[in-house]
Design a protein around this motif. Structure first.
Motif, PDB file in Angstrom:
ATOM      1  N   GLY A  41       0.751  -1.249   0.023  1.00 22.82           N
ATOM      2  CA  GLY A  41      -0.011  -0.145  -0.205  1.00 22.82           C
ATOM      3  C   GLY A  41       0.803   1.111   0.082  1.00 22.82           C
ATOM      4  O   GLY A  41       1.868   1.219   0.664  1.00 22.82           O
ATOM      5  N   GLY A  42       0.429   2.368  -0.770  1.00 14.54           N
ATOM      6  CA  GLY A  42       1.320   3.533  -1.064  1.00 14.54           C
ATOM      7  C   GLY A  42       0.354   4.748  -0.223  1.00 14.54           C
ATOM      8  O   GLY A  42       0.756   5.827  -0.499  1.00 14.54           O
ATOM      9  N   VAL A  61       4.501   2.717  -5.136  1.00 13.57           N
ATOM     10  CA  VAL A  61       4.313   1.148  -5.122  1.00 13.57           C
ATOM     11  C   VAL A  61       4.731   0.397  -6.059  1.00 13.57           C
ATOM     12  O   VAL A  61       4.911  -0.806  -5.895  1.00 13.57           O
ATOM     13  N   GLY A  62       4.869   1.220  -7.386  1.00 12.79           N
ATOM     14  CA  GLY A  62       5.096   0.352  -8.459  1.00 12.79           C
ATOM     15  C   GLY A  62       6.370  -0.735  -8.574  1.00 12.79           C
ATOM     16  O   GLY A  62       6.065  -1.665  -8.922  1.00 12.79           O
ATOM     17  N   PRO A  63       7.569  -0.031  -8.102  1.00  8.51           N
ATOM     18  CA  PRO A  63       8.797  -0.855  -8.356  1.00  8.51           C
ATOM     19  C   PRO A  63       8.479  -2.053  -7.082  1.00  8.51           C
ATOM     20  O   PRO A  63       9.197  -3.073  -7.447  1.00  8.51           O
ATOM     21  N   VAL A  64       7.694  -1.869  -5.930  1.00  3.15           N
ATOM     22  CA  VAL A  64       7.735  -2.598  -4.965  1.00  3.15           C
ATOM     23  C   VAL A  64       6.805  -3.810  -5.584  1.00  3.15           C
ATOM     24  O   VAL A  64       7.418  -5.024  -5.257  1.00  3.15           O
ATOM     25  N   VAL A  65       5.752  -3.742  -5.927  1.00  2.00           N
ATOM     26  CA  VAL A  65       5.031  -4.564  -6.503  1.00  2.00           C
ATOM     27  C   VAL A  65       5.622  -5.467  -7.661  1.00  2.00           C
ATOM     28  O   VAL A  65       5.361  -6.608  -7.728  1.00  2.00           O
ATOM     29  N   ALA A  66       6.413  -4.783  -8.718  1.00  2.00           N
ATOM     30  CA  ALA A  66       6.868  -5.471  -9.757  1.00  2.00           C
ATOM     31  C   ALA A  66       7.895  -6.307  -9.082  1.00  2.00           C
ATOM     32  O   ALA A  66       8.023  -7.607  -9.695  1.00  2.00           O
ATOM     33  N   GLN A  87      -4.849  -0.710 -11.507  1.00  2.00           N
ATOM     34  CA  GLN A  87      -4.406  -1.083 -13.145  1.00  2.00           C
ATOM     35  C   GLN A  87      -3.051  -1.352 -13.207  1.00  2.00           C
ATOM     36  O   GLN A  87      -2.572  -2.526 -13.840  1.00  2.00           O
ATOM     37  N   SER A  88      -2.003  -0.255 -12.904  1.00  2.00           N
ATOM     38  CA  SER A  88      -0.793  -0.294 -12.958  1.00  2.00           C
ATOM     39  C   SER A  88      -0.229  -1.537 -12.364  1.00  2.00           C
ATOM     40  O   SER A  88       0.659  -2.326 -12.351  1.00  2.00           O
ATOM     41  N   ALA A  89      -0.608  -1.718 -11.064  1.00  2.00           N
ATOM     42  CA  ALA A  89      -0.226  -2.837 -10.141  1.00  2.00           C
ATOM     43  C   ALA A  89      -0.438  -4.145 -10.677  1.00  2.00           C
ATOM     44  O   ALA A  89       0.503  -5.200 -10.750  1.00  2.00           O
ATOM     45  N   LEU A  90      -1.646  -4.331 -11.246  1.00  2.00           N
ATOM     46  CA  LEU A  90      -2.097  -5.807 -11.958  1.00  2.00           C
ATOM     47  C   LEU A  90      -1.179  -5.792 -13.128  1.00  2.00           C
ATOM     48  O   LEU A  90      -0.582  -6.884 -13.570  1.00  2.00           O
ATOM     49  N   ASP A  91      -0.881  -4.903 -13.860  1.00  2.00           N
ATOM     50  CA  ASP A  91       0.028  -4.944 -15.086  1.00  2.00           C
ATOM     51  C   ASP A  91       1.423  -5.476 -14.532  1.00  2.00           C
ATOM     52  O   ASP A  91       2.155  -6.239 -15.305  1.00  2.00           O
ATOM     53  N   ALA A  92       1.704  -4.980 -13.415  1.00  2.00           N
ATOM     54  CA  ALA A  92       3.147  -5.262 -12.945  1.00  2.00           C
ATOM     55  C   ALA A  92       3.158  -6.709 -11.906  1.00  2.00           C
ATOM     56  O   ALA A  92       4.285  -7.067 -11.655  1.00  2.00           O
ATOM     57  N   GLY A  93       1.954  -7.165 -12.032  1.00  2.00           N
ATOM     58  CA  GLY A  93       2.231  -8.830 -11.437  1.00  2.00           C
ATOM     59  C   GLY A  93       1.069  -9.064 -10.384  1.00  2.00           C
ATOM     60  O   GLY A  93       1.147 -10.281  -9.798  1.00  2.00           O
TER      61      GLY A  93
END
Length: 260
Positions: A41-42, A61-66, A87-93
């Motif tokens: 969470g961010g 959160v982006g780099p952490v999720v990826a 959406q971006s987090a789901l795209d990242a996995g």
């Protein structure tokens, strides 16, 4: 479910993992301790927390999720109520959306969850983090939250979310007094009657500090363990915690002892 807060202002560990390298290392440590889900969470949802725009939340959160998703050791959840962030987090996995507003903040988030075929958690919160602790009142806290969750489940399913993808959370600490929180733990089995996995989030929360006199959140681990073992005995199945290793041990013993 291990908590990975990439925030400067979360009530228990705000700022400790704001650097992405620290957050990634923390998530990996929780996975090694036995977390099946890592909830990233961010934006803090502690009482009175300031809102964060989607751009800043994504930056956190982006780099952490990826990185955690690439590890493949634990499922990654994104703790957000924003469509763009999810959406971006789901795209990242990420494969799970944990929305404390239960798709009320941005209703189109339900459609995204449905389209992607991922799991989600629908949580009850009275108001928002800025207002939720201002004299919260219920006719009956359990009955009122049951009605709320039934309505949000109906909405989610109507938007195409598969029932087997839904988990529910009564939102302990989110717009509740100490007495409300204790009643929710005491009657957690009522939420199991809805037929969905029940998520419990009591970890280090302030009502435990008031009960025990422990001002420092990190000293509330034993109190948190007590609530989660009780919740397990009453049918809860997902436990959102800061202290994974301790809960793995406690719940392993509870599972070996209690009939389910």
């Amino acid at each position: 479910m291990g908590i990975v807060n990439v925030t400067p202002d979360s009530f228990s560990d705000g700022g400790a993992f704001l650097d992405e390298r620290d957050a990634i290392a923390h998530g990996r440590r929780l996975a090694a301790e036995g977390a099946a889900i890592l909830d990233v969470g961010g934006e803090s949802t502690r009482p009175g927390a300031a809102a964060v725009d989607a751009g800043e939340e994504l930056r956190r959160v982006g780099p952490v999720v990826a990185a955690l998703a690439a590890d493949g050791v634990a499922r990654v959840s994104i703790d957000t109520s924003k469509v763009d962030v999810a959406q971006s987090a789901l795209d990242a996995g990420a494969v799970y959306v944990n929305d404390v507003t239960a798709f009320r903040a941005e209703p189109e988030l339900a459609g995204l969850v449905a389209d992607r075929g991922v799991d989600c958690c629908l949580m009850h919160m009275l108001g928002d983090p800025r207002t939720m602790q201002r004299d919260p009142r219920y006719d009956d806290v359990v009955d009122d939250i049951l009605a709320f969750l039934e309505e949000r489940i109906t909405f989610a399913v109507g938007e195409g979310v598969a029932e087997h993808r839904i988990q529910i959370d009564p939102g302990i600490g989110f717009g509740k007094t100490i007495e409300h929180n204790l009643e929710l733990v005491r009657r957690i089995d009522a939420f199991c009657t809805l037929g969905f996995p029940v998520v419990v989030g009591t970890s280090r929360k302030s009502f435990l500090g008031r009960l025990t006199g422990r001002d420092e959140p990190a000293r509330r681990v034993a109190a948190t363990l007590a609530t989660n073992v009780l919740a397990y005995e009453r049918g809860a199945s997902v436990f959102r915690v800061h202290d994974v290793a301790e809960h793995v041990d406690a719940l392993t013993v509870a599972a070996a002892t209690l009939p389910r």
